[in-house]
Motif scaffolding. Structure first.
Motif, short mmCIF file in Angstrom:
data_model
loop_
_atom_site.label_atom_id
_atom_site.label_comp_id
_atom_site.label_asym_id
_atom_site.label_seq_id
_atom_site.Cartn_x
_atom_site.Cartn_y
_atom_site.Cartn_z
N LEU A 467 0.85 -1.19 0.00
CA LEU A 467 0.00 0.00 0.00
C LEU A 467 0.88 1.24 0.00
CD1 LEU A 467 -2.72 -0.95 2.67
CD2 LEU A 467 -2.71 -1.43 0.22
N SER A 472 -2.67 4.51 3.06
CA SER A 472 -1.90 3.38 3.61
C SER A 472 -1.70 3.54 5.12
CB SER A 472 -0.56 3.23 2.90
OG SER A 472 0.23 4.38 3.11
N LYS A 493 3.35 -1.67 3.95
CA LYS A 493 3.27 -0.25 3.66
C LYS A 493 4.61 0.13 3.05
CE LYS A 493 2.42 3.90 6.26
NZ LYS A 493 3.36 4.33 7.23
#
Ligand code: XUL
Length: 576
Positions: A467, A472, A493
């Motif tokens: 993400l 995110s 992330k």
């Protein structure tokens, strides 16, 4: 050590030019930015562009980009960059934008004078001073013609990776032949923004990049050539052979050494004369190069809009999606979904929740996240309950093609019965989880078929889900992304701020210059990338049971979209 090589990636995006310098270990050592609105002088732009609302035109002055390039190089020099260490340059350009060069372009580029700025000496190189921008939507007529030329939008997507889109360069060029026929006939070459960046450094016009050429609706991806029938259409009333000359050849190797930097840069900034220019690519293809993304890994960019990117060996075009050649690795493709809606839709629900609770916490997402995480998947307290699902579009959407609106349904996964209803829905709380689910179910629906089973009898799914972007940071999104999209290794992330495109471009230069014969980008960057510096695991991926339940929901979701599209087109058809 101080003489170890450096590489620059330039990101020429809508609102800024960025130059980012990395070393061979992929560590960022310098960054310089030029914000078009804040830092430029002499251009009446807003958010980097000019608009002609009457014709839905959006375009950027090319001289602005020239001003930006010298300023960014100057700023890197002031920061102490020793340009003689720079061994390779590549770039990332906003996709689809085109640059029209005149007859004198090659000569002006060849004779660049280091005592003058690019802005002082290059404007005469362009037959047209503006670059149509990806936000332009002036080409409906041309898009209709493109969608028809091979029989249908499906066939255009099959050939070129996408159906016709307003912003794609082919429809833009066709409109240009009609709106500016004299200028078109005086145009010697056409560049994309990516090949324009490479051209400035080379001091002659660079070819298109193998991935970015797929954003034109002109390139037959499977055949690896321009599509003659489409070129014929695109050339309008002009000769098709002339258009071919304007477009030029497209080399296959994304790591090709295009040539050395022009002496303008060696004399003015101290670049070494063996500093090599590697093809610049589009900003989205460059984004997947910001990490060693492996086939079946997925990247979800959660900004104002949502973008989904994947590297895949499967070519399964569809009018709602995009396929491009992978920017570095032959045999792979980049799959892309570009939504108009995303963050804004989530913010509306977040605000109504905070409003209904009369609570405006310092962490504005706290209540939204808490409620989403406490709500059961699909609003089902028991497995036999009806599934709740909806579409939430504060802006008109293109995936699928729908006007702005909200639609809420219940779905019986056993019988397949779908009802448009708000009964059983408790707004706004049920909408928190439903909106995240809606966005992620759409990604799962459109990317299924592109992933493989990771083995051990597990269902096909991404290996990792990365993400990026503002969304995110939401715990709830990360957790639900894992539940819906899967990801055997988890949800990560990617913490590279807004540097993804510039980093990807810089890594492309590293790979182009330092690869062993036959060594892939993923292999070289994979060996050097310190993943703990850039990524963090933020949620589990595949969870048995819930992934399969969402699999059933995807069927209902697809049905729901089809129903809404039909309803809307029937209503539009019924209008006088
Ligand atoms: C992709 C697209 C945008 C631009 C933004 O098709 O139009 O993402 O590339 O710079």
């Amino acid at each position: 050590m101080s003489q170890s090589p450096l590489y620059i990636g330039f990101d020429l995006s809508t609102q800024q030019l960025k130059g980012l310098v990395v070393n061979s270990e992929l560590k960022v050592v310098y960054i310089a930015k030029f914000d078009f609105d804040a830092d430029s002088h002499g251009f009446p732009i807003k958010k980097g562009v000019l608009t002609n609302e009457a014709e839905h035109e959006v375009y950027a002055p090319i001289a602005l980009w020239l001003q930006a390039l010298d300023t960014v190089l100057e700023s890197l020099r002031k920061q102490g960059l020793d340009f003689s260490r720079v061994k390779g340059i590549s770039g990332a350009g906003q996709q689809h934008g085109s640059v029209y060069w005149g007859d004198e372009a090659e000569q002006l580029l060849r004779n660049l004078d280091p005592s003058k700025s690019l802005e002082d000496q290059l404007p005469a190189a362009f037959s047209h001073p503006y670059s149509p921008n990806w936000q332009d939507s002036s080409t409906q007529r041309e898009c209709d013609e493109f969608d028809e030329i091979l029989g249908s939008p499906e066939q255009l997507a099959q050939a070129t990776g996408s159906k016709a889109h307003h912003r794609f360069t082919g429809p833009q060029i066709l409109r240009f032949t009609r709106k500016h026929p004299e200028v078109y006939s005086k145009t010697a070459r056409i560049s994309l923004v990516s090949s324009f960046i490479a051209s400035l450094f080379l001091g002659h016009i660079a070819p298109f990049d193998i991935s970015d050429v797929c954003g034109m609706n002109l390139w037959n991806i499977k055949n690896g050539t321009y599509d003659d029938k489409i070129l014929q259409l695109c050339s309008g009333k002009f000769e098709v052979e002339d258009l071919k000359r304007k477009l030029g050849d497209v080399p296959e190797d994304g790591g090709l050494h295009l040539g050395s930097v022009h002496s303008y840069y060696t004399k003015r900034y101290g670049f070494s004369s063996d500093c090599t220019v590697i093809p610049a690519t589009g900003d989205n293809p460059a984004t997947i190069l910001a990490l060693p993304l492996r086939p079946s890994d997925a990247m979800v960019s959660l900004g104002t809009s949502t973008t989904f990117l994947m590297s895949t060996p499967s070519y399964m075009p569809d009018p709602a999606t995009h396929f491009f050649n992978h920017p570095t690795t032959a045999g792979l493709y980049m799959f892309m979904l570009c939504y108009k809606n995303g963050g804004l839709a989530r913010e509306y629900v977040r605000d109504s929740i905070n409003e209904s609770l009369k609570d405006h916490p310092s962490q504005p997402w706290a209540n939204f996240d808490k409620i989403s995480l406490e709500s059961p998947p699909l609003g089902q307290k028991n497995p036999t309950d009806l599934m709740k699902m909806g579409l939430f579009f504060p802006r008109p959407e293109i995936v699928p093609n729908l006007p702005s609106g909200q639609w809420r349904f219940t779905y019986n996964a056993e019988s397949g019965d779908l009802q448009e209803t708000t009964s059983g829905w408790s707004a706004p709380n049920d909408e928190a989880r439903a909106i995240i689910e809606s966005q992620l179910l759409s990604l799962r629906l459109r990317s299924r078929g592109l992933t493989q089973s990771p083995g051990n009898g597990l269902p096909a799914q991404p290996r990792r889900v990365y993400l990026v972007g503002g969304g995110s940071k939401n715990q709830a999104i990360a957790k639900i992304a894992g539940e819906i999209l899967g990801g055997v290794e988890g949800v990560y992330k990617l913490d590279i701020g807004d540097n993804a495109c510039a980093l990807g471009a810089a890594y492309k230069a590293v790979w182009g210059m330092e690869r062993q014969p036959g060594q892939t980008f993923e292999n070289l960057i994979g060996q050097r990338w310190q993943e703990e510096e850039f990524i963090e695991k933020i949620a589990d991926g595949y969870q048995k049971g819930v992934f399969e339940q969402y699999g059933k929901a995807v069927e209902g979701f697809e049905k729901m979209e089809q129903q809404v599209v039909q309803q809307v087109s029937a209503a539009q058809g019924a209008k006088p």
